[in-house]
Design a protein around this motif. Structure first.
Motif, PDB file in Angstrom:
ATOM      1  N   ALA B  76       0.958  -1.347   0.039  1.00 38.65           N
ATOM      2  CA  ALA B  76       0.476  -0.195  -0.388  1.00 38.65           C
ATOM      3  C   ALA B  76       1.181   2.017   0.186  1.00 38.65           C
ATOM      4  CB  ALA B  76      -0.680   0.314   0.909  1.00 38.65           C
ATOM      5  N   LEU B  77       1.712   1.186   0.868  1.00 36.54           N
ATOM      6  CA  LEU B  77       3.631   2.299   1.123  1.00 36.54           C
ATOM      7  C   LEU B  77       3.767   2.738  -0.392  1.00 36.54           C
ATOM      8  CD1 LEU B  77       4.429   1.461   3.858  1.00 36.54           C
ATOM      9  CD2 LEU B  77       2.661   3.446   3.340  1.00 36.54           C
ATOM     10  N   ILE B  78       3.849   1.667  -1.501  1.00 35.99           N
ATOM     11  CA  ILE B  78       4.245   1.698  -2.390  1.00 35.99           C
ATOM     12  C   ILE B  78       3.515   3.007  -3.827  1.00 35.99           C
ATOM     13  CG2 ILE B  78       4.564   1.047  -4.965  1.00 35.99           C
ATOM     14  CD1 ILE B  78       5.982  -1.924  -3.164  1.00 35.99           C
ATOM     15  N   PHE B  79       2.329   2.149  -3.056  1.00 40.31           N
ATOM     16  CA  PHE B  79       1.495   2.686  -4.070  1.00 40.31           C
ATOM     17  C   PHE B  79       0.682   3.980  -3.798  1.00 40.31           C
ATOM     18  CE2 PHE B  79      -3.188   1.667  -6.624  1.00 40.31           C
ATOM     19  CZ  PHE B  79      -3.445   3.246  -7.093  1.00 40.31           C
ATOM     20  N   ALA B  80       1.053   4.677  -2.403  1.00 38.06           N
ATOM     21  CA  ALA B  80       0.757   6.046  -1.492  1.00 38.06           C
ATOM     22  C   ALA B  80       2.265   6.788  -2.106  1.00 38.06           C
ATOM     23  CB  ALA B  80       0.765   6.316  -0.093  1.00 38.06           C
ATOM     24  N   GLY B  81       3.027   6.389  -1.778  1.00 40.93           N
ATOM     25  CA  GLY B  81       4.650   6.391  -1.972  1.00 40.93           C
ATOM     26  C   GLY B  81       4.845   7.161  -3.689  1.00 40.93           C
ATOM     27  N   THR B  82       4.308   6.614  -4.524  1.00 37.88           N
ATOM     28  CA  THR B  82       4.618   6.625  -5.475  1.00 37.88           C
ATOM     29  C   THR B  82       4.069   8.083  -6.587  1.00 37.88           C
ATOM     30  OG1 THR B  82       4.481   4.774  -6.787  1.00 37.88           O
ATOM     31  CG2 THR B  82       4.011   6.010  -8.151  1.00 37.88           C
ATOM     32  N   GLY B  83       2.366   8.326  -5.389  1.00 35.70           N
ATOM     33  CA  GLY B  83       1.465   9.513  -5.735  1.00 35.70           C
ATOM     34  C   GLY B  83       2.918  10.698  -5.044  1.00 35.70           C
ATOM     35  N   VAL B  84       3.230  10.795  -3.667  1.00 34.29           N
ATOM     36  CA  VAL B  84       4.765  11.125  -3.294  1.00 34.29           C
ATOM     37  C   VAL B  84       5.697  12.302  -3.836  1.00 34.29           C
ATOM     38  CG1 VAL B  84       5.523  12.269  -0.783  1.00 34.29           C
ATOM     39  CG2 VAL B  84       3.505  10.793  -0.063  1.00 34.29           C
ATOM     40  N   VAL B  85       6.282  10.671  -4.123  1.00 36.53           N
ATOM     41  CA  VAL B  85       7.260  11.194  -5.308  1.00 36.53           C
ATOM     42  C   VAL B  85       6.281  12.059  -6.383  1.00 36.53           C
ATOM     43  CG1 VAL B  85       8.600   9.761  -6.619  1.00 36.53           C
ATOM     44  CG2 VAL B  85       8.709   8.703  -4.640  1.00 36.53           C
ATOM     45  N   THR B  86       5.776  11.503  -7.239  1.00 40.99           N
ATOM     46  CA  THR B  86       5.322  12.691  -8.622  1.00 40.99           C
ATOM     47  C   THR B  86       4.878  13.892  -7.779  1.00 40.99           C
ATOM     48  OG1 THR B  86       2.778  12.015  -8.212  1.00 40.99           O
ATOM     49  CG2 THR B  86       4.485  10.738  -9.406  1.00 40.99           C
ATOM     50  N   MET B  87       4.434  14.170  -6.469  1.00 41.77           N
ATOM     51  CA  MET B  87       3.928  15.714  -5.812  1.00 41.77           C
ATOM     52  C   MET B  87       5.435  15.979  -5.495  1.00 41.77           C
ATOM     53  SD  MET B  87       1.492  14.947  -3.144  1.00 41.77           S
ATOM     54  CE  MET B  87       0.616  16.662  -2.921  1.00 41.77           C
ATOM     55  N   LEU B  88       6.620  15.546  -5.053  1.00 42.59           N
ATOM     56  CA  LEU B  88       8.047  16.137  -4.611  1.00 42.59           C
ATOM     57  C   LEU B  88       8.849  16.653  -6.184  1.00 42.59           C
ATOM     58  CD1 LEU B  88       9.486  13.897  -1.888  1.00 42.59           C
ATOM     59  CD2 LEU B  88       8.459  16.158  -2.025  1.00 42.59           C
ATOM     60  N   LEU B  89       8.726  15.796  -7.623  1.00 39.90           N
ATOM     61  CA  LEU B  89       8.554  15.967  -8.825  1.00 39.90           C
ATOM     62  C   LEU B  89       7.980  17.312  -8.743  1.00 39.90           C
ATOM     63  CD1 LEU B  89      10.130  12.518  -9.744  1.00 39.90           C
ATOM     64  CD2 LEU B  89      11.238  14.441  -8.859  1.00 39.90           C
ATOM     65  N   GLY B  90       7.185  17.939  -9.179  1.00 42.29           N
ATOM     66  CA  GLY B  90       6.201  19.322  -8.690  1.00 42.29           C
ATOM     67  C   GLY B  90       5.042  18.770  -9.822  1.00 42.29           C
ATOM     68  N   GLU B  91       4.585  16.771  -9.342  1.00 43.66           N
ATOM     69  CA  GLU B  91       3.178  16.771 -11.424  1.00 43.66           C
ATOM     70  C   GLU B  91       2.256  16.568  -9.380  1.00 43.66           C
ATOM     71  OE1 GLU B  91       2.094  16.026 -14.015  1.00 43.66           O
ATOM     72  OE2 GLU B  91       4.390  17.117 -14.983  1.00 43.66           O
ATOM     73  N   PRO B  92       0.992  16.354 -10.305  1.00 48.02           N
ATOM     74  CA  PRO B  92       0.081  16.015  -8.664  1.00 48.02           C
ATOM     75  C   PRO B  92       0.597  15.052  -8.338  1.00 48.02           C
ATOM     76  CG  PRO B  92      -0.732  17.189 -10.863  1.00 48.02           C
ATOM     77  CD  PRO B  92       0.412  17.111 -11.049  1.00 48.02           C
ATOM     78  N   PHE B  93      -0.872  14.472  -7.113  1.00 47.52           N
ATOM     79  CA  PHE B  93      -0.329  13.398  -6.498  1.00 47.52           C
ATOM     80  C   PHE B  93      -1.055  12.268  -7.888  1.00 47.52           C
ATOM     81  CE2 PHE B  93      -2.092   9.876  -3.637  1.00 47.52           C
ATOM     82  CZ  PHE B  93      -1.531   9.609  -2.904  1.00 47.52           C
ATOM     83  N   LEU B  94      -0.132  11.087  -7.621  1.00 41.05           N
ATOM     84  CA  LEU B  94      -0.686   9.946  -8.375  1.00 41.05           C
ATOM     85  C   LEU B  94      -0.155  10.640 -10.454  1.00 41.05           C
ATOM     86  CD1 LEU B  94      -2.480   8.017  -7.261  1.00 41.05           C
ATOM     87  CD2 LEU B  94      -0.544   6.989  -7.428  1.00 41.05           C
ATOM     88  N   GLY B  95       0.464  11.920 -10.537  1.00 36.67           N
ATOM     89  CA  GLY B  95       1.045  12.527 -11.413  1.00 36.67           C
ATOM     90  C   GLY B  95       1.075  12.060 -12.603  1.00 36.67           C
ATOM     91  N   TYR B  96       1.585  10.623 -13.438  1.00 33.12           N
ATOM     92  CA  TYR B  96       2.784  10.114 -13.629  1.00 33.12           C
ATOM     93  C   TYR B  96       3.661  10.223 -14.073  1.00 33.12           C
ATOM     94  CZ  TYR B  96      -0.071   6.252 -11.701  1.00 33.12           C
ATOM     95  OH  TYR B  96      -1.194   5.013 -10.941  1.00 33.12           O
TER      96      TYR B  96
END
Lengths: 192, 145
Positions: B76-96
């Motif tokens: 579950a954290l891999i899923f949510a973590g992907t969202g956080v990573v994309t946020m840190l990279l300047g896209e919306p949550f889960l913006g791949y």
């Protein structure tokens, strides 16, 4: 083409007939082991119906979760309790009346539904064509279901994953993380 | 269950293809029906089959429940973590789109990563649920059913 349509109609009628027979058997049978197995059969038949509707992903999930894991979990629960359902302590006529009225209302509701599979149904004209059109361009994978699930509706799917996780947390809180004695067994084995 | 030699032989034949099929459903889910949910369930079903034939203790020996609890949270954290990573990279949550230069590749990467998280959580949750129920059971003879 017509032979194909007639073939699917025959399969549908057969599957629905078995579905109704299974449902009646589930209500009638008092042996809970048989009920659990029949519930698995019910799920498998539903999976067959999803296949005739070309909903492969849903059929796959229904067969694996409904017919597979749910049956095993039900049998596991059954082993913790009794095997026979108690005979009903009150009259069955009021529940039967409620079921018949609800069923009649639902069937009355279907009279207003658009014709099955028509091209101008709301389901075909709302977001579905947009997803079908955008997926090859934007995501480049053939399985549109996966694209909708994991990308366009990724936030919803994340919610689903956390629901699955929450289910485990709930069960562990109710049943305990594992049997204390078994824990010792495992600890002993790890030492060896 | 030592006397069920047919069950033991058949399960030995069935379990490896089940595991491979689960991995196929997981990593080929972008091209064919399937994905993390189905793959996770099939993967767990292979272990459950092993446990049905060889007993719950044999299963706990190869997959400790505690590890499964950790895996279910990690998925579950891999899923949510992907969202956080994309946020840190300047896209919306889960913006791949943040995950790669090519937008189509970025989407594919995002889907593969989150589906892996889904599969991990579903497989470990299903298996943990089975162990939670089965390890409470008193020992049953075949005749008890």
């Amino acid at each position: 083409m017509t032979a194909n349509v007639i073939g699917i109609a025959i399969i549908d009628i057969l599957l629905f007939t078995f579905l109704v027979i299974t449902a009646i058997a589930i209500v009638r049978v008092r042996n809970l082991f048989a009920v659990a197995m029949l519930a698995g059969v019910f799920s498998l038949l539903s999976a067959g119906l999803f296949v005739t509707l070309d909903a492969m992903d849903v059929a796959f999930t229904e067969a694996a979760v409904g017919a597979g894991i749910s049956t095993v979990l039900m049998l596991g629960t059954l082993a913790l309790t009794v095997r026979e359902e108690k005979p009903p302590s009150h009259s069955v006529f009021l529940p039967l009346l409620v079921c018949l009225v609800t069923g009649a209302a639902l069937i009355y509701g279907t009279l207003d539904m658009p014709p099955f599979g028509a091209a101008d149904n709301p389901i075909q004209t709302h977001v579905a064509p947009e997803y079908l059109q955008r997926t090859p361009e934007e995501i480049g994978i053939p399985n549109v279901v996966a694209a909708v699930l994991a990308s366009y509706r990724g936030f919803d799917t994340m919610g689903e994953v956390f629901v699955v996780f929450a289910a485990l947390v709930g069960v562990l809180l109710l049943l305990g993380a594992s049997h204390p004695k078994r824990d010792d067994d495992v600890a002993d084995r790890e030492k060896e | 269950m030592e006397h069920h030699s047919i069950l033991r032989v058949v399960s030995k034949l069935l379990i490896p293809p089940m595991l491979v099929f689960a991995l196929y459903v997981q990593f080929h889910g972008e091209y064919s029906p399937g994905g993390g949910f189905q793959a996770g369930v099939v993967f767990a079903a292979a272990f459950i089959l092993y446990s049905l034939v060889h007993g719950i203790d044999a299963l706990i020996k190869i997959v400790p429940p505690r590890a499964l609890h950790v895996f279910s949270a990690v998925g579950a954290l891999i899923f949510a973590g992907t969202g956080v990573v994309t946020m840190l990279l300047g896209e919306p949550f889960l913006g791949y789109y943040a995950l790669a230069e090519n937008p189509v590749h970025a989407q594919e990467w995002g889907i593969v990563i989150v589906e892996f998280g889904v599969g991990m959580t579903v497989a470990s949750v299903m298996l943990s649920l089975f162990i939670a129920f089965a390890s409470h059971n008193p020992r049953l003879d075949d005749k008890d059913w």
